[in-house]
Motif scaffolding. Structure first.
Motif, PDB file in Angstrom:
ATOM      1  N   THR A 188       0.828  -1.204   0.000  1.00 21.33           N
ATOM      2  CA  THR A 188       0.000   0.000   0.000  1.00 21.33           C
ATOM      3  C   THR A 188       0.863   1.255   0.000  1.00 21.33           C
ATOM      4  O   THR A 188       2.006   1.238   0.444  1.00 21.33           O
ATOM      5  N   PHE A 189       0.278   2.359  -0.478  1.00 20.79           N
ATOM      6  CA  PHE A 189       0.987   3.640  -0.398  1.00 20.79           C
ATOM      7  C   PHE A 189       1.163   4.036   1.059  1.00 20.79           C
ATOM      8  O   PHE A 189       2.147   4.666   1.432  1.00 20.79           O
ATOM      9  N   GLU A 190       0.180   3.648   1.914  1.00 21.05           N
ATOM     10  CA  GLU A 190       0.224   4.021   3.332  1.00 21.05           C
ATOM     11  C   GLU A 190       1.486   3.501   4.011  1.00 21.05           C
ATOM     12  O   GLU A 190       1.985   4.100   4.960  1.00 21.05           O
ATOM     13  N   GLY A 246      -6.374   8.552  -8.056  1.00 21.06           N
ATOM     14  CA  GLY A 246      -6.956   7.247  -8.376  1.00 21.06           C
ATOM     15  C   GLY A 246      -5.957   6.102  -8.384  1.00 21.06           C
ATOM     16  O   GLY A 246      -6.293   4.989  -8.774  1.00 21.06           O
ATOM     17  N   PHE A 247      -4.704   6.345  -7.959  1.00 22.94           N
ATOM     18  CA  PHE A 247      -3.755   5.231  -7.871  1.00 22.94           C
ATOM     19  C   PHE A 247      -4.179   4.312  -6.737  1.00 22.94           C
ATOM     20  O   PHE A 247      -4.513   4.779  -5.663  1.00 22.94           O
ATOM     21  N   GLU A 248      -4.122   3.019  -6.963  1.00 23.89           N
ATOM     22  CA  GLU A 248      -4.532   2.100  -5.901  1.00 23.89           C
ATOM     23  C   GLU A 248      -3.350   1.590  -5.090  1.00 23.89           C
ATOM     24  O   GLU A 248      -3.343   1.638  -3.881  1.00 23.89           O
ATOM     25  N   ILE A 249      -2.382   1.017  -5.801  1.00 20.28           N
ATOM     26  CA  ILE A 249      -1.202   0.547  -5.074  1.00 20.28           C
ATOM     27  C   ILE A 249       0.049   1.080  -5.758  1.00 20.28           C
ATOM     28  O   ILE A 249       0.013   1.415  -6.948  1.00 20.28           O
ATOM     29  N   PRO A 250       1.127   1.170  -5.022  1.00 18.58           N
ATOM     30  CA  PRO A 250       2.358   1.669  -5.646  1.00 18.58           C
ATOM     31  C   PRO A 250       2.903   0.682  -6.661  1.00 18.58           C
ATOM     32  O   PRO A 250       2.762  -0.531  -6.484  1.00 18.58           O
ATOM     33  N   SER A 251       3.514   1.205  -7.704  1.00 18.33           N
ATOM     34  CA  SER A 251       4.156   0.321  -8.685  1.00 18.33           C
ATOM     35  C   SER A 251       5.466  -0.168  -8.067  1.00 18.33           C
ATOM     36  O   SER A 251       5.953   0.420  -7.095  1.00 18.33           O
ATOM     37  N   PRO A 252       6.082  -1.219  -8.607  1.00 22.12           N
ATOM     38  CA  PRO A 252       7.314  -1.740  -8.008  1.00 22.12           C
ATOM     39  C   PRO A 252       8.400  -0.678  -7.817  1.00 22.12           C
ATOM     40  O   PRO A 252       9.017  -0.618  -6.764  1.00 22.12           O
ATOM     41  N   GLN A 257      11.914   0.969 -16.629  1.00 23.15           N
ATOM     42  CA  GLN A 257      11.477   1.362 -17.971  1.00 23.15           C
ATOM     43  C   GLN A 257      10.582   2.589 -17.896  1.00 23.15           C
ATOM     44  O   GLN A 257      10.054   2.918 -16.846  1.00 23.15           O
ATOM     45  N   THR A 258      10.374   3.197 -19.056  1.00 21.99           N
ATOM     46  CA  THR A 258       9.410   4.284 -19.121  1.00 21.99           C
ATOM     47  C   THR A 258       7.997   3.734 -18.879  1.00 21.99           C
ATOM     48  O   THR A 258       7.731   2.585 -19.207  1.00 21.99           O
ATOM     49  N   GLY A 259       7.139   4.534 -18.254  1.00 17.96           N
ATOM     50  CA  GLY A 259       5.764   4.099 -18.023  1.00 17.96           C
ATOM     51  C   GLY A 259       5.564   3.267 -16.772  1.00 17.96           C
ATOM     52  O   GLY A 259       4.476   2.768 -16.520  1.00 17.96           O
ATOM     53  N   THR A 260       6.610   3.116 -15.960  1.00 13.49           N
ATOM     54  CA  THR A 260       6.486   2.259 -14.782  1.00 13.49           C
ATOM     55  C   THR A 260       6.121   3.053 -13.535  1.00 13.49           C
ATOM     56  O   THR A 260       6.150   2.527 -12.425  1.00 13.49           O
ATOM     57  N   GLY A 261       5.771   4.319 -13.717  1.00 14.53           N
ATOM     58  CA  GLY A 261       5.409   5.143 -12.566  1.00 14.53           C
ATOM     59  C   GLY A 261       6.614   5.826 -11.943  1.00 14.53           C
ATOM     60  O   GLY A 261       6.583   6.210 -10.777  1.00 14.53           O
ATOM     61  N   LYS A 262       7.673   6.026 -12.745  1.00 14.02           N
ATOM     62  CA  LYS A 262       8.897   6.651 -12.246  1.00 14.02           C
ATOM     63  C   LYS A 262       8.646   8.069 -11.744  1.00 14.02           C
ATOM     64  O   LYS A 262       9.193   8.478 -10.731  1.00 14.02           O
ATOM     65  N   THR A 263       7.818   8.812 -12.481  1.00 20.50           N
ATOM     66  CA  THR A 263       7.633  10.215 -12.120  1.00 20.50           C
ATOM     67  C   THR A 263       7.105  10.360 -10.707  1.00 20.50           C
ATOM     68  O   THR A 263       7.602  11.153  -9.920  1.00 20.50           O
ATOM     69  N   ALA A 264       6.092   9.563 -10.373  1.00 18.35           N
ATOM     70  CA  ALA A 264       5.557   9.640  -9.013  1.00 18.35           C
ATOM     71  C   ALA A 264       6.576   9.072  -8.031  1.00 18.35           C
ATOM     72  O   ALA A 264       6.643   9.511  -6.878  1.00 18.35           O
ATOM     73  N   ALA A 265       7.400   8.111  -8.481  1.00 18.77           N
ATOM     74  CA  ALA A 265       8.384   7.503  -7.580  1.00 18.77           C
ATOM     75  C   ALA A 265       9.348   8.564  -7.039  1.00 18.77           C
ATOM     76  O   ALA A 265       9.602   8.630  -5.850  1.00 18.77           O
ATOM     77  N   CYS A 310      -8.146  -0.590 -16.790  1.00 16.79           N
ATOM     78  CA  CYS A 310      -7.745   0.816 -16.702  1.00 16.79           C
ATOM     79  C   CYS A 310      -6.725   0.924 -15.587  1.00 16.79           C
ATOM     80  O   CYS A 310      -6.637   0.045 -14.749  1.00 16.79           O
ATOM     81  N   ARG A 311      -5.992   2.045 -15.573  1.00 20.08           N
ATOM     82  CA  ARG A 311      -4.952   2.138 -14.545  1.00 20.08           C
ATOM     83  C   ARG A 311      -5.433   2.743 -13.239  1.00 20.08           C
ATOM     84  O   ARG A 311      -4.814   2.537 -12.214  1.00 20.08           O
ATOM     85  N   THR A 312      -6.484   3.530 -13.277  1.00 20.39           N
ATOM     86  CA  THR A 312      -6.905   4.167 -12.024  1.00 20.39           C
ATOM     87  C   THR A 312      -8.396   3.944 -11.765  1.00 20.39           C
ATOM     88  O   THR A 312      -9.163   3.637 -12.678  1.00 20.39           O
ATOM     89  N   LYS A 313      -8.776   4.140 -10.484  1.00 18.64           N
ATOM     90  CA  LYS A 313     -10.184   3.998 -10.100  1.00 18.64           C
ATOM     91  C   LYS A 313     -11.034   5.020 -10.845  1.00 18.64           C
ATOM     92  O   LYS A 313     -12.134   4.727 -11.301  1.00 18.64           O
ATOM     93  N   PRO A 338      -0.578  -1.272 -19.182  1.00 25.01           N
ATOM     94  CA  PRO A 338      -0.235  -1.637 -17.814  1.00 25.01           C
ATOM     95  C   PRO A 338       1.080  -0.994 -17.410  1.00 25.01           C
ATOM     96  O   PRO A 338       1.799  -0.478 -18.256  1.00 25.01           O
ATOM     97  N   GLN A 339       1.383  -1.042 -16.097  1.00 21.65           N
ATOM     98  CA  GLN A 339       2.568  -0.293 -15.687  1.00 21.65           C
ATOM     99  C   GLN A 339       3.883  -0.961 -16.081  1.00 21.65           C
ATOM    100  O   GLN A 339       4.893  -0.302 -16.190  1.00 21.65           O
ATOM    101  N   ASP A 340       3.868  -2.252 -16.328  1.00 19.13           N
ATOM    102  CA  ASP A 340       5.089  -2.891 -16.809  1.00 19.13           C
ATOM    103  C   ASP A 340       4.738  -4.167 -17.557  1.00 19.13           C
ATOM    104  O   ASP A 340       3.580  -4.578 -17.610  1.00 19.13           O
TER     105      ASP A 340
HETATM  106  P1  AMP Z   1       5.399   7.350 -15.673  1.00 23.49           P
HETATM  107  O1  AMP Z   1       6.204   6.098 -15.728  1.00 23.49           O
HETATM  108  O2  AMP Z   1       5.766   8.182 -14.493  1.00 23.49           O
HETATM  109  O3  AMP Z   1       5.460   8.104 -16.961  1.00 23.49           O
HETATM  110  O4  AMP Z   1       3.872   6.937 -15.444  1.00 23.49           O
HETATM  111  C1  AMP Z   1       3.091   6.320 -16.420  1.00 23.49           C
HETATM  112  C2  AMP Z   1       1.613   6.410 -16.100  1.00 23.49           C
HETATM  113  O5  AMP Z   1       1.303   5.598 -14.978  1.00 23.49           O
HETATM  114  C3  AMP Z   1       1.121   7.804 -15.733  1.00 23.49           C
HETATM  115  O6  AMP Z   1      -0.082   8.011 -16.436  1.00 23.49           O
HETATM  116  C4  AMP Z   1       0.862   7.734 -14.253  1.00 23.49           C
HETATM  117  O7  AMP Z   1      -0.186   8.610 -13.854  1.00 23.49           O
HETATM  118  C5  AMP Z   1       0.486   6.293 -14.047  1.00 23.49           C
HETATM  119  N1  AMP Z   1       0.823   5.778 -12.713  1.00 23.49           N
HETATM  120  C6  AMP Z   1       1.923   6.046 -11.989  1.00 23.49           C
HETATM  121  N2  AMP Z   1       1.891   5.383 -10.823  1.00 23.49           N
HETATM  122  C7  AMP Z   1       0.749   4.679 -10.795  1.00 23.49           C
HETATM  123  C8  AMP Z   1       0.132   3.794  -9.832  1.00 23.49           C
HETATM  124  N3  AMP Z   1       0.714   3.506  -8.676  1.00 23.49           N
HETATM  125  N4  AMP Z   1      -1.061   3.243 -10.162  1.00 23.49           N
HETATM  126  C9  AMP Z   1      -1.643   3.537 -11.349  1.00 23.49           C
HETATM  127  N5  AMP Z   1      -1.132   4.352 -12.283  1.00 23.49           N
HETATM  128  C10 AMP Z   1       0.059   4.921 -12.016  1.00 23.49           C
END
Ligand code: AMP
Length: 565
Positions: A6-8, A24-30, A51-59, A250-253, A321-323
């Motif tokens: 969980t993000f918590e 709307g993110f539910e769980i953290p990506s790896p 890789q790109t798209g794995t949620g790096k930006t939020a990481a 979909c990726r988010t709620k 998907p994220q990866d």
């Molecule tokens: P990024 O790899 O940072 O370019 O992210 C790719 C996409 O994944 C973006 O649209 C993010 O909003 C989305 N994303 C990032 N983290 C999560 C997460 N934990 N759950 C769902 N989507 C996510």
């Protein structure tokens, strides 16, 4: 879900968690699971292999947003990215996750210096930029990094590929000793690890382990479609498939809820599952789906876990998907027990690079297909109507309508009466104009896109001038522009796919009528091209205007601006 997932559990503040929920993110990506606690807890520099798209930006973004001071007047974080497109994407993502008054702004080449200087003077907390332009500002003394706390090198291997690594090296020399350096890269070529060694202290390497992936039993196809057209593309597919019993991912709620509502509005039998759906509700929805009272289940990856449904005809990746591991999990839900299923992936511009990387990793044969045309949809709907009619006639159970049929036929011909009844039942279903146009875009195997520009020879353009205009308006280097084709009224150029959106946006900036777009199909555009007003097809000489005069460069540019207005 275990606590670790969980993000918590990552140590983020309640305010940040609120922002994540709203997103709307539910769980953290790896990569988020690995990176966030390290960035919050200690002072290590990090290398994140993802890789790109794995949620790096939020990481990296969430911990930075949480720890940065709002409106400090000094740049606290600098995020270097290889392309303008990515600069905009990263900026948008950070803005959508921020809670307080932290300012985030993109500074990239090709955009106006004045505007950037104004923003820099006002004070930006987090700058997202491309190396060349950032270095320019450093040379001019218009960017001050003396208070920098975080420097992020995003997609470092791409920066290397694009020849920016010396710029990055120089930018690093402008940063204070005690800043933290975060380096993200999908691969670790020698030059990058050398850079890391030169500048990093106490490095922690965070790597998402890849697992063995197989995708055998599933037919895999993809469609290139704009984000805003994905919904119509989905409904067309549902309409033309003889059987559709599917999970749509979909990726988010938020995205799940939105898609379910739109499907229900259009009369499809859809339900949504995500982390906010109660256990009781979830069971009810699953019962309904298993008994086929609904045939479309829209879900996030987390919510789809543990769903035990056999015989799905399709799995749809409405967003990527994220990866690659999640891709394999998702599509593994079809093609079970020896059944051949179909996995369909929608890819928008911004998802393209991630898709290419994922496809390489999965080593699967994912074929490109075209979205069914309106003509296909209507032909199939007609077939359905006819076969349903046959079935109803066979049952002979319509006595209650017999009297009414006689009354109608007493005053109308059978053709008129039937056509009117069909119209009442199916409304505009068979009317091609009631289907929105779906715009696809073309990317070839080399990762380039063809751009249509609505100026041509008759506007005084030559191939050289088209190239110059592109450079001036979008900052695209000469080497990235290929295969310029000039016609009388319009032109085509080939440019790297990832630059395509940026370039068209620059060319269309401030215009009521877009002048440039990513070409769908050059041949059809050329066929449909307007003829000369005098009706002749004849060629005009390259740099002469309609009256046969040579057009000076400036006039051609003015013509471009005029058309753009
Ligand atoms: P990024 O790899 O940072 O370019 O992210 C790719 C996409 O994944 C973006 O649209 C993010 O909003 C989305 N994303 C990032 N983290 C999560 C997460 N934990 N759950 C769902 N989507 C996510």
């Amino acid at each position: 879900m275990t606590a670790l997932e969980t993000f918590e559990s990552l140590g983020l503040s309640e305010t940040t968690l609120e922002a994540i929920r709203a997103k709307g993110f539910e769980i953290p990506s790896p990569i988020q699971r690995l990176t966030i606690p390290v960035l919050l807890a200690n002072q290590n520099d990090i290398i994140g292999q993802a890789q790109t798209g794995t949620g790096k930006t939020a990481a990296f973004g969430l911990p930075i947003l949480e720890q940065a001071l709002p409106a400090s007047g000094k740049v606290q974080a600098l995020i270097l990215v290889p392309t303008r497109e990515l600069a905009l994407q990263v900026t948008d993502e950070l803005l959508s996750l921020r809670t307080g008054k932290i300012t985030v702004s993109a500074i990239y080449g090709g955009a106006s210096y004045d505007e950037q200087l104004r923003r820099l003077k006002k004070g930006i907390d987090i700058v997202v930029g491309t190396p060349g332009r950032i270095l320019d500002h450093l040379h001019r003394g218009t960017l001050d990094l003396s208070a920098l706390k975080w420097l992020v090198l995003d997609e470092a291997d791409e920066m290397l590929n694009m020849g920016f690594i010396d710029d990055v090296d120089e930018i690093l020399s402008y940063t204070p000793e005690e800043r933290r350096l975060l380096l993200f890269s999908a691969t670790m070529p020698r030059r990058i690890s050398d850079l890391a060694q030169k500048y990093m202290r106490d490095v922690q390497v965070l790597k998402v382990e890849a697992t063995h992936l197989t995708t055998d039993l599933t037919d895999q196809i993809y469609f290139e479609v704009r984000e805003s057209d994905k919904f119509d593309a989905l409904t067309r597919i549902i309409d033309v498939e003889p059987e559709f019993y599917a999970i749509v991912f979909c990726r988010t709620k938020v995205a799940v809820d939105e898609l379910v509502n739109r499907l229900l509005e259009r009369g499809y039998l859809a339900d949504g599952l995500h982390g906010d759906v109660s256990q009781a509700q979830r069971e009810k929805i699953l019962r309904k789906f298993k008994r086929r009272f609904s045939n479309i289940l829209v879900a996030t990856d987390v919510a789809a876990r543990g769903i035990d449904v056999n015989n799905l005809t399709h799995v749809i990746n409405y967003s990527l998907p994220q990866d690659s591991e999640s891709y394999v999990h998702r599509i593994g839900r079809t093609g079970r027990a020896g059944n051949q299923g179909t996995a369909i992936t929608f890819i928008s511009h911004s998802e393209y690079r991630q898709f290419l990387a994922m496809r390489k990793e999965v080593k699967a044969d994912i074929r490109k297909e075209e979205i069914p045309t309106v003509h296909d949809v209507i032909a199939l709907k007609k077939q359905h109507i006819l076969s349903e009619l046959e079935e109803t006639i066979e049952t002979q159970m319509f006595d209650e309508y017999a009297g009414m049929a006689e009354t109608i036929l007493a005053s109308h011909t059978p053709e008129t009466a039937l056509a009117a009844l069909l119209k009442m039942s199916f409304k505009n279903d068979l009317d091609a104009s009631s289907y929105p146009e779906i715009r696809t875009f073309s990317v070839d195997r080399k990762g380039t896109a063809r751009i249509f520009i609505a100026v041509g020879r008759r506007d005084g353009f030559t191939p050289r001038r088209i190239v110059e205009m592109l450079q001036r308006e979008s900052g695209l280097p000469d080497a990235h522009i290929n295969d310029v084709k000039i016609m009388d009224e319009f032109s085509f150029v080939t440019i790297p796919f990832e630059e395509a959106e940026h370039v068209t946006r620059c060319l269309n900036k401030g215009s009521k009528h877009p002048i440039a777009e990513i070409a769908r199909n050059e041949k059809s555009v050329r066929r449909a091209a307007p003829r000369r007003k005098d009706g002749r097809k004849g060629k005009t000489s390259r740099s002469k205007d309609r009256a046969g005069r040579r057009v000076p460069r400036k006039a051609a540019d003015t013509e471009f601006r005029r058309k753009r207005r």
